[in-house]
Structure formats: structure tokens, C-alpha cells
Write an enzyme that holds these catalytic residues in place. Sequence first.
Site, PDB file in Angstrom:
ATOM      1  N   CYS A  65       0.873  -1.183   0.000  1.00 56.36           N
ATOM      2  CA  CYS A  65       0.000   0.000   0.000  1.00 56.36           C
ATOM      3  C   CYS A  65       0.908   1.229   0.000  1.00 56.36           C
ATOM      4  O   CYS A  65       2.093   1.114  -0.345  1.00 56.36           O
ATOM      5  CB  CYS A  65      -0.991  -0.022   1.164  1.00 56.36           C
ATOM      6  SG  CYS A  65      -0.276   0.011   2.814  1.00 56.36           S
ATOM      7  N   THR A  67       2.181   3.207   2.454  1.00 55.10           N
ATOM      8  CA  THR A  67       3.283   3.088   3.423  1.00 55.10           C
ATOM      9  C   THR A  67       3.620   1.647   3.758  1.00 55.10           C
ATOM     10  O   THR A  67       4.678   1.380   4.343  1.00 55.10           O
ATOM     11  CB  THR A  67       2.890   3.759   4.755  1.00 55.10           C
ATOM     12  OG1 THR A  67       1.691   3.118   5.233  1.00 55.10           O
ATOM     13  CG2 THR A  67       2.639   5.263   4.576  1.00 55.10           C
ATOM     14  N   HIS A  98      14.015 -15.872  10.694  1.00 57.29           N
ATOM     15  CA  HIS A  98      13.727 -15.904  12.131  1.00 57.29           C
ATOM     16  C   HIS A  98      12.233 -15.879  12.458  1.00 57.29           C
ATOM     17  O   HIS A  98      11.818 -16.471  13.450  1.00 57.29           O
ATOM     18  CB  HIS A  98      14.391 -14.709  12.833  1.00 57.29           C
ATOM     19  CG  HIS A  98      15.879 -14.839  12.935  1.00 57.29           C
ATOM     20  ND1 HIS A  98      16.659 -14.016  13.713  1.00 57.29           N
ATOM     21  CD2 HIS A  98      16.749 -15.716  12.348  1.00 57.29           C
ATOM     22  CE1 HIS A  98      17.944 -14.360  13.607  1.00 57.29           C
ATOM     23  NE2 HIS A  98      18.009 -15.383  12.773  1.00 57.29           N
TER      24      HIS A  98
HETATM   25  C1  RB5 Z   1      -3.999   5.386   1.038  1.00 55.44           C
HETATM   26  O1  RB5 Z   1      -4.090   6.752   0.866  1.00 55.44           O
HETATM   27  C2  RB5 Z   1      -3.043   5.059   2.177  1.00 55.44           C
HETATM   28  O2  RB5 Z   1      -3.632   5.380   3.395  1.00 55.44           O
HETATM   29  C3  RB5 Z   1      -2.661   3.601   2.145  1.00 55.44           C
HETATM   30  O3  RB5 Z   1      -2.080   3.308   0.920  1.00 55.44           O
HETATM   31  C4  RB5 Z   1      -1.661   3.128   3.190  1.00 55.44           C
HETATM   32  O4  RB5 Z   1      -0.553   3.948   3.210  1.00 55.44           O
HETATM   33  C5  RB5 Z   1      -2.212   2.828   4.506  1.00 55.44           C
HETATM   34  O5  RB5 Z   1      -1.518   2.408   5.418  1.00 55.44           O
END
Ligand code: RB5
Length: 143
Positions: A65, A67, A98
Site C-alpha cells: 500500500c 506506506t 527468524h
Molecule cells: C492510502 O491513501 C493510504 O492510506 C494507504 O495506501 C496506506 O498507506 C495505509 O496504510
Amino acid sequence: MKYLIASDHAAVGMKDEIIEYLKSIDLKVEDLGPNNSSSVDYSDYANKLCEQLKQESDALGILICGTGIGMSIASNKHKGIRSALCSEPLSARFSKQHNNANVLCMGARIIGGELAKDIVSSWINASFEGGRHEGRIKKFCGE
Ligand code: RB5
């Protein structure tokens, strides 16, 4: 071994790059979506991949995603899923050796495509070492 992969809208491009990479090294990969960059909830895709992974004995998962944080939190709620959010290859290797991570998470807004491929490569080429790590995992995984 088959690799299941899913993302949210923020990481469709990186998902496609990783799919291409896995295919280029002759690995089986199943794309669980999404297939365009319309906004979706990462949680739906994390749940979809984890539910399928729990049915497949010879598969591992990759979730991406923006992050990687949402995917890792959501996937780790599933029993039997050990998900590792990695931004560099060394953590990815140890997460398999691990922690026996069966899901690798990455953030497409955090790292670039080349680094992501390096991380995937380290993770898929590492093996769980078992031994003392087995008991540690049992204490939270109950398996
Ligand atoms: C989407 O905008 C973002 O919140 C998602 O991709 C992610 O980073 C969530 O943890």
C-alpha cells in the site's frame, strides 16, 4: 511455491512491477488486484489475500500500500499470518529466517521499484531456520 499479491490504489504500479519481476524469474504469481488506481480500502485487499493464503498450503503473500503500514496491521490480525513490513533487504531476509514471515509488506510511497525488487528477492530466497525460532513463534501464533 505460488506468490499471491495485492495492493491498494497507491501501489498498483509497484504491484505490477513486482509481478513482472516474479514472472521474469519463473515464479508463479496470482494477482488479487486491484487492476486500476481507483481508490479502494487496503483492508479489503489484505483480508482477501490472507483468506486465500490460509487455504493454500504452498503459497506466500505480498501486500503493498502507500506506506505498507495499513497492509501489515490488517494482515497481522489474521490467525496464522506472520506479516513483515520491510523497507530494506536485510529485514526481509531475517523476517523469513527468524520470523517465518508468510506475508511481505512494502510501501510504494516509501521505497522505489528497484529496492522493492531487491527486498522481494531477499525474502523469497531466504528460508525459515526453525530451531529456537519455532518456539518463539508458537508463543504468539499458537501453531
Ligand atoms: C492510502 O491513501 C493510504 O492510506 C494507504 O495506501 C496506506 O498507506 C495505509 O496504510
